[in-house]
Write a protein that holds these residues in place. Sequence first.
Motif, mmCIF file in Angstrom:
data_model
loop_
_atom_site.group_PDB
_atom_site.id
_atom_site.type_symbol
_atom_site.label_atom_id
_atom_site.label_comp_id
_atom_site.label_asym_id
_atom_site.label_seq_id
_atom_site.Cartn_x
_atom_site.Cartn_y
_atom_site.Cartn_z
ATOM 1 N N CYS A 144 -5.848 -5.953 2.529
ATOM 2 C CA CYS A 144 -5.944 -5.525 1.066
ATOM 3 C C CYS A 144 -4.511 -6.206 0.245
ATOM 4 O O CYS A 144 -4.744 -6.554 -0.844
ATOM 5 C CB CYS A 144 -6.173 -3.866 0.927
ATOM 6 S SG CYS A 144 -7.831 -3.547 1.153
ATOM 7 N N GLU A 145 -3.438 -5.839 0.992
ATOM 8 C CA GLU A 145 -2.320 -6.630 0.387
ATOM 9 C C GLU A 145 -2.352 -8.034 0.335
ATOM 10 O O GLU A 145 -1.848 -8.267 -0.958
ATOM 11 C CB GLU A 145 -1.027 -6.027 1.358
ATOM 12 C CG GLU A 145 -0.610 -4.323 1.422
ATOM 13 C CD GLU A 145 0.445 -4.191 2.430
ATOM 14 O OE1 GLU A 145 0.935 -2.965 2.300
ATOM 15 O OE2 GLU A 145 0.580 -5.008 3.320
ATOM 16 N N GLN A 146 -2.796 -8.572 0.919
ATOM 17 C CA GLN A 146 -2.951 -10.043 0.752
ATOM 18 C C GLN A 146 -4.115 -10.430 -0.156
ATOM 19 O O GLN A 146 -3.826 -11.444 -0.857
ATOM 20 C CB GLN A 146 -3.490 -10.678 2.152
ATOM 21 C CG GLN A 146 -3.364 -12.180 2.228
ATOM 22 C CD GLN A 146 -4.621 -12.593 2.083
ATOM 23 O OE1 GLN A 146 -5.939 -12.051 2.337
ATOM 24 N NE2 GLN A 146 -5.012 -13.781 1.183
ATOM 25 N N CYS A 147 -5.145 -9.926 -0.175
ATOM 26 C CA CYS A 147 -6.081 -10.387 -1.040
ATOM 27 C C CYS A 147 -6.367 -9.820 -2.431
ATOM 28 O O CYS A 147 -7.075 -10.345 -3.171
ATOM 29 C CB CYS A 147 -7.504 -10.298 -0.098
ATOM 30 S SG CYS A 147 -8.280 -8.862 -0.258
ATOM 31 N N GLU A 151 -2.702 2.663 -4.422
ATOM 32 C CA GLU A 151 -2.935 3.784 -3.733
ATOM 33 C C GLU A 151 -3.969 3.729 -2.639
ATOM 34 O O GLU A 151 -3.814 4.184 -1.376
ATOM 35 C CB GLU A 151 -3.447 4.916 -4.569
ATOM 36 C CG GLU A 151 -2.386 5.097 -5.876
ATOM 37 C CD GLU A 151 -2.884 6.095 -6.881
ATOM 38 O OE1 GLU A 151 -2.211 6.919 -7.347
ATOM 39 O OE2 GLU A 151 -4.178 5.493 -7.260
ATOM 40 N N GLY A 152 -4.925 2.782 -2.830
ATOM 41 C CA GLY A 152 -5.907 2.290 -1.923
ATOM 42 C C GLY A 152 -7.215 3.339 -1.929
ATOM 43 O O GLY A 152 -8.195 3.122 -1.248
ATOM 44 N N GLN A 153 -7.290 3.997 -2.922
ATOM 45 C CA GLN A 153 -8.527 5.145 -3.292
ATOM 46 C C GLN A 153 -8.480 5.572 -4.525
ATOM 47 O O GLN A 153 -7.537 5.372 -5.353
ATOM 48 C CB GLN A 153 -8.411 5.946 -2.050
ATOM 49 C CG GLN A 153 -7.317 6.974 -2.095
ATOM 50 C CD GLN A 153 -7.488 8.269 -1.148
ATOM 51 O OE1 GLN A 153 -8.282 8.748 -0.984
ATOM 52 N NE2 GLN A 153 -6.437 8.237 -0.224
ATOM 53 N N THR A 154 -9.507 6.262 -4.907
ATOM 54 C CA THR A 154 -9.683 6.910 -6.234
ATOM 55 C C THR A 154 -10.198 8.258 -5.956
ATOM 56 O O THR A 154 -11.000 8.665 -5.050
ATOM 57 C CB THR A 154 -10.621 6.140 -7.246
ATOM 58 O OG1 THR A 154 -11.800 5.898 -6.550
ATOM 59 C CG2 THR A 154 -9.893 4.775 -7.665
ATOM 60 N N HIS A 171 0.942 -1.276 0.150
ATOM 61 C CA HIS A 171 -0.178 0.189 0.001
ATOM 62 C C HIS A 171 0.877 1.284 -0.076
ATOM 63 O O HIS A 171 1.841 1.309 1.079
ATOM 64 C CB HIS A 171 -0.908 -0.016 1.002
ATOM 65 C CG HIS A 171 -1.829 1.122 1.467
ATOM 66 N ND1 HIS A 171 -1.961 1.882 2.452
ATOM 67 C CD2 HIS A 171 -2.626 1.902 0.414
ATOM 68 C CE1 HIS A 171 -2.900 2.699 2.275
ATOM 69 N NE2 HIS A 171 -3.331 2.841 0.989
ATOM 70 N N CYS A 172 0.687 2.291 -0.978
ATOM 71 C CA CYS A 172 1.413 3.356 -1.192
ATOM 72 C C CYS A 172 0.383 4.383 -1.194
ATOM 73 O O CYS A 172 -0.075 4.932 -2.385
ATOM 74 C CB CYS A 172 2.438 3.486 -2.297
ATOM 75 S SG CYS A 172 3.562 4.832 -2.542
ATOM 76 N N GLY A 184 5.977 2.784 6.341
ATOM 77 C CA GLY A 184 5.360 1.385 6.824
ATOM 78 C C GLY A 184 5.674 0.304 5.492
ATOM 79 O O GLY A 184 6.267 -0.824 5.443
ATOM 80 N N ALA A 185 5.462 0.870 4.416
ATOM 81 C CA ALA A 185 5.880 -0.153 2.962
ATOM 82 C C ALA A 185 7.134 -0.113 2.729
ATOM 83 O O ALA A 185 7.507 -1.393 2.541
ATOM 84 C CB ALA A 185 5.273 0.878 1.826
#
Length: 246
Positions: free
Chosen positions: A142-145, A41-44, A5-6, A21-22
Amino acid sequence: MPRFHCPTPLLLGAELDLPAGAARHVQVLRHQPGDVITLFEGQTGNGFTGGEFQASITHMGRSDVGVRIDSHSPVEREAARAIHLVVGMPANERMDWLVEKATELGVASIQPVMAARSVLKLKGDRADKKIERWQSIAVSACEQCGRNQVPVIHPPQSLADWLRSKDAPPADATRLVLSLREGNQPLRLVAGDAQAVWVLHGPEGGLTAQEEDWALAQGWKPASLGSRVLRAETASVAALSLLALE
Protein backbone atom coordinates in the motif's frame (compact mmCIF):
# COMPACT_ATOMS: atom_id res chain seq x y z
CA MET A 1 6.50 12.08 -1.60
CA PRO A 2 7.36 9.14 0.74
CA ARG A 3 4.30 7.35 2.17
CA PHE A 4 4.07 5.67 5.56
CA HIS A 5 1.35 3.63 7.25
CA CYS A 6 0.32 5.14 10.60
CA PRO A 7 -2.47 2.92 12.06
CA THR A 8 -3.84 5.47 14.50
CA PRO A 9 -6.55 8.13 14.04
CA LEU A 10 -4.93 11.29 12.67
CA LEU A 11 -6.16 14.84 13.31
CA LEU A 12 -5.17 18.09 11.64
CA GLY A 13 -2.72 20.06 13.77
CA ALA A 14 -1.93 17.12 16.03
CA GLU A 15 1.65 16.33 16.99
CA LEU A 16 2.52 12.71 17.62
CA ASP A 17 5.26 10.11 17.54
CA LEU A 18 5.13 7.68 14.63
CA PRO A 19 4.62 3.98 15.38
CA ALA A 20 7.85 2.00 15.65
CA GLY A 21 7.68 0.50 12.16
CA ALA A 22 7.02 3.80 10.41
CA ALA A 23 9.68 5.53 12.53
CA ARG A 24 12.31 2.98 11.53
CA HIS A 25 11.36 3.40 7.88
CA VAL A 26 11.69 7.20 8.11
CA GLN A 27 15.11 6.82 9.74
CA VAL A 28 16.33 4.34 7.14
CA LEU A 29 15.43 6.87 4.44
CA ARG A 30 17.48 9.48 6.33
CA HIS A 31 14.73 12.08 6.60
CA GLN A 32 15.39 15.19 8.68
CA PRO A 33 13.27 17.64 10.71
CA GLY A 34 11.32 19.86 8.33
CA ASP A 35 10.89 17.15 5.69
CA VAL A 36 7.32 16.55 4.54
CA ILE A 37 5.96 13.00 4.33
CA THR A 38 2.59 11.39 3.58
CA LEU A 39 0.79 9.31 6.19
CA PHE A 40 -2.27 7.08 5.83
CA GLU A 41 -4.28 5.31 8.54
CA GLY A 42 -5.09 2.22 6.49
CA GLN A 43 -8.82 2.08 7.27
CA THR A 44 -11.97 4.16 7.76
CA GLY A 45 -14.62 4.23 10.49
CA ASN A 46 -14.21 3.89 14.27
CA GLY A 47 -12.49 7.25 14.49
CA PHE A 48 -10.37 6.80 11.35
CA THR A 49 -10.77 9.42 8.61
CA GLY A 50 -9.32 7.65 5.59
CA GLY A 51 -7.57 9.41 2.75
CA GLU A 52 -4.01 10.60 3.31
CA PHE A 53 -2.28 13.27 5.39
CA GLN A 54 0.70 15.50 4.78
CA ALA A 55 2.90 15.77 7.84
CA SER A 56 6.10 17.61 8.74
CA ILE A 57 8.82 15.89 10.72
CA THR A 58 9.39 17.80 13.96
CA HIS A 59 11.84 15.55 15.77
CA MET A 60 14.30 12.78 14.89
CA GLY A 61 15.48 10.75 17.87
CA ARG A 62 17.53 7.57 18.03
CA SER A 63 14.40 5.43 18.05
CA ASP A 64 11.52 7.90 17.76
CA VAL A 65 10.23 10.28 15.11
CA GLY A 66 7.83 13.15 15.86
CA VAL A 67 5.52 14.67 13.25
CA ARG A 68 2.88 17.39 12.93
CA ILE A 69 -0.22 16.76 10.80
CA ASP A 70 -0.48 19.70 8.38
CA SER A 71 -3.20 18.81 5.85
CA HIS A 72 -5.57 16.10 4.72
CA SER A 73 -6.68 14.87 1.30
CA PRO A 74 -9.73 12.57 1.04
CA VAL A 75 -8.28 10.80 -2.01
CA GLU A 76 -8.82 7.04 -2.25
CA ARG A 77 -7.42 4.71 -4.89
CA GLU A 78 -9.57 1.64 -4.32
CA ALA A 79 -10.94 -0.66 -6.99
CA ALA A 80 -14.39 0.09 -8.37
CA ARG A 81 -15.71 -3.03 -6.64
CA ALA A 82 -14.58 -5.08 -3.66
CA ILE A 83 -12.86 -8.34 -4.60
CA HIS A 84 -12.33 -10.84 -1.79
CA LEU A 85 -9.94 -13.72 -2.48
CA VAL A 86 -10.35 -17.12 -0.84
CA VAL A 87 -7.01 -18.71 -1.61
CA GLY A 88 -5.78 -22.26 -1.35
CA MET A 89 -2.38 -21.16 -0.08
CA PRO A 90 0.55 -21.81 -2.42
CA ALA A 91 3.74 -23.03 -0.74
CA ASN A 92 7.17 -21.45 -0.21
CA GLU A 93 7.42 -17.74 -1.05
CA ARG A 94 4.57 -17.77 -3.55
CA MET A 95 2.00 -16.70 -0.96
CA ASP A 96 4.17 -13.67 -0.11
CA TRP A 97 4.20 -12.73 -3.79
CA LEU A 98 0.44 -13.28 -4.06
CA VAL A 99 -0.30 -10.97 -1.11
CA GLU A 100 1.93 -8.23 -2.51
CA LYS A 101 0.53 -8.31 -6.04
CA ALA A 102 -3.08 -8.75 -4.92
CA THR A 103 -2.73 -5.68 -2.71
CA GLU A 104 -1.31 -3.64 -5.58
CA LEU A 105 -4.22 -4.74 -7.77
CA GLY A 106 -6.81 -3.64 -5.19
CA VAL A 107 -7.91 -6.76 -3.30
CA ALA A 108 -10.30 -5.99 -0.42
CA SER A 109 -9.38 -9.01 1.71
CA ILE A 110 -7.62 -12.36 1.51
CA GLN A 111 -8.80 -15.51 3.26
CA PRO A 112 -6.09 -18.21 3.17
CA VAL A 113 -7.54 -21.73 3.27
CA MET A 114 -6.07 -25.21 3.51
CA ALA A 115 -7.57 -27.67 1.04
CA ALA A 116 -6.99 -31.37 0.43
CA ARG A 117 -4.07 -30.73 -1.94
CA SER A 118 -2.50 -27.92 0.10
CA VAL A 119 1.23 -28.29 0.70
CA LEU A 120 1.31 -25.46 3.25
CA LYS A 121 -0.44 -26.34 6.52
CA LEU A 122 -0.55 -23.67 9.21
CA LYS A 123 -1.77 -23.52 12.79
CA GLY A 124 -0.80 -22.08 16.15
CA ASP A 125 2.26 -19.84 16.45
CA ARG A 126 3.39 -20.61 12.92
CA ALA A 127 0.08 -19.39 11.53
CA ASP A 128 0.24 -16.23 13.68
CA LYS A 129 3.73 -15.42 12.39
CA LYS A 130 2.67 -15.95 8.78
CA ILE A 131 -0.36 -13.67 9.18
CA GLU A 132 1.84 -10.98 10.73
CA ARG A 133 4.27 -11.30 7.81
CA TRP A 134 1.54 -11.21 5.16
CA GLN A 135 -0.15 -8.20 6.76
CA SER A 136 3.23 -6.42 6.79
CA ILE A 137 3.67 -7.22 3.10
CA ALA A 138 0.22 -5.76 2.40
CA VAL A 139 1.15 -2.56 4.28
CA SER A 140 4.38 -2.18 2.31
CA ALA A 141 2.51 -2.72 -0.95
CA CYS A 142 0.00 0.00 0.00
CA GLU A 143 2.85 2.39 0.79
CA GLN A 144 4.32 1.71 -2.64
CA CYS A 145 1.20 1.72 -4.82
CA GLY A 146 -0.70 4.63 -3.26
CA ARG A 147 -3.59 2.77 -1.60
CA ASN A 148 -4.88 4.25 1.65
CA GLN A 149 -6.90 1.18 2.67
CA VAL A 150 -4.90 -1.84 3.82
CA PRO A 151 -6.59 -5.16 2.90
CA VAL A 152 -7.23 -7.57 5.75
CA ILE A 153 -5.40 -10.90 5.67
CA HIS A 154 -7.58 -13.30 7.67
CA PRO A 155 -6.25 -16.20 9.77
CA PRO A 156 -5.92 -19.46 7.81
CA GLN A 157 -8.68 -22.04 8.14
CA SER A 158 -9.41 -25.36 6.53
CA LEU A 159 -11.63 -24.92 3.48
CA ALA A 160 -14.34 -27.10 5.02
CA ASP A 161 -14.36 -25.13 8.28
CA TRP A 162 -14.39 -21.79 6.50
CA LEU A 163 -17.28 -22.68 4.20
CA ARG A 164 -19.32 -23.61 7.28
CA SER A 165 -18.27 -20.63 9.37
CA LYS A 166 -19.89 -17.24 9.98
CA ASP A 167 -16.88 -15.69 8.20
CA ALA A 168 -18.05 -17.07 4.84
CA PRO A 169 -20.07 -14.66 2.67
CA PRO A 170 -23.88 -14.86 2.84
CA ALA A 171 -25.85 -16.93 0.35
CA ASP A 172 -27.01 -13.83 -1.57
CA ALA A 173 -23.43 -12.63 -2.17
CA THR A 174 -21.70 -13.09 -5.53
CA ARG A 175 -19.54 -16.16 -4.81
CA LEU A 176 -17.44 -17.66 -7.61
CA VAL A 177 -15.24 -20.74 -7.65
CA LEU A 178 -12.59 -20.97 -10.36
CA SER A 179 -13.03 -24.19 -12.30
CA LEU A 180 -11.56 -25.95 -15.34
CA ARG A 181 -14.69 -27.97 -16.04
CA GLU A 182 -15.98 -27.77 -19.58
CA GLY A 183 -18.83 -25.39 -20.27
CA ASN A 184 -18.08 -22.93 -17.46
CA GLN A 185 -18.62 -19.29 -18.35
CA PRO A 186 -15.88 -16.64 -18.19
CA LEU A 187 -15.25 -15.02 -14.82
CA ARG A 188 -16.24 -11.50 -15.86
CA LEU A 189 -19.49 -12.73 -17.34
CA VAL A 190 -20.47 -14.66 -14.21
CA ALA A 191 -19.49 -11.75 -11.92
CA GLY A 192 -21.73 -9.36 -13.85
CA ASP A 193 -22.09 -5.93 -12.27
CA ALA A 194 -21.78 -7.09 -8.66
CA GLN A 195 -20.06 -4.50 -6.46
CA ALA A 196 -18.61 -7.16 -4.15
CA VAL A 197 -17.30 -10.52 -5.35
CA TRP A 198 -15.75 -13.49 -3.52
CA VAL A 199 -13.42 -15.64 -5.65
CA LEU A 200 -12.39 -19.10 -4.41
CA HIS A 201 -9.59 -21.15 -5.94
CA GLY A 202 -7.44 -24.06 -4.91
CA PRO A 203 -3.74 -24.52 -4.11
CA GLU A 204 -1.16 -26.38 -6.20
CA GLY A 205 -3.15 -29.06 -8.00
CA GLY A 206 -6.41 -27.16 -7.55
CA LEU A 207 -9.49 -28.13 -5.58
CA THR A 208 -10.51 -31.77 -5.65
CA ALA A 209 -13.69 -32.66 -7.51
CA GLN A 210 -15.33 -33.30 -4.15
CA GLU A 211 -14.33 -29.88 -2.78
CA GLU A 212 -15.56 -28.13 -5.91
CA ASP A 213 -18.84 -30.06 -5.79
CA TRP A 214 -19.25 -29.08 -2.15
CA ALA A 215 -18.79 -25.39 -2.93
CA LEU A 216 -21.23 -25.61 -5.84
CA ALA A 217 -23.79 -27.36 -3.61
CA GLN A 218 -23.58 -24.38 -1.24
CA GLY A 219 -24.40 -21.95 -4.04
CA TRP A 220 -20.97 -20.92 -5.32
CA LYS A 221 -21.02 -20.42 -9.08
CA PRO A 222 -18.36 -21.96 -11.35
CA ALA A 223 -16.30 -19.52 -13.39
CA SER A 224 -13.45 -19.90 -15.86
CA LEU A 225 -10.19 -18.09 -16.52
CA GLY A 226 -9.78 -19.95 -19.78
CA SER A 227 -8.49 -23.34 -20.83
CA ARG A 228 -4.94 -23.00 -19.50
CA VAL A 229 -3.97 -24.34 -16.09
CA LEU A 230 -2.63 -21.45 -13.99
CA ARG A 231 -0.56 -21.57 -10.84
CA ALA A 232 -2.48 -20.70 -7.69
CA GLU A 233 -0.82 -17.30 -7.33
CA THR A 234 -1.27 -16.55 -11.05
CA ALA A 235 -4.98 -17.36 -10.82
CA SER A 236 -5.40 -14.74 -8.08
CA VAL A 237 -3.64 -12.08 -10.11
CA ALA A 238 -5.58 -12.95 -13.26
CA ALA A 239 -8.93 -12.83 -11.45
CA LEU A 240 -8.12 -9.49 -9.86
CA SER A 241 -6.91 -8.03 -13.15
CA LEU A 242 -10.20 -8.98 -14.79
CA LEU A 243 -12.50 -7.78 -12.01
CA ALA A 244 -10.75 -4.95 -10.18
CA LEU A 245 -9.06 -3.05 -13.01
CA GLU A 246 -12.17 -2.30 -15.03
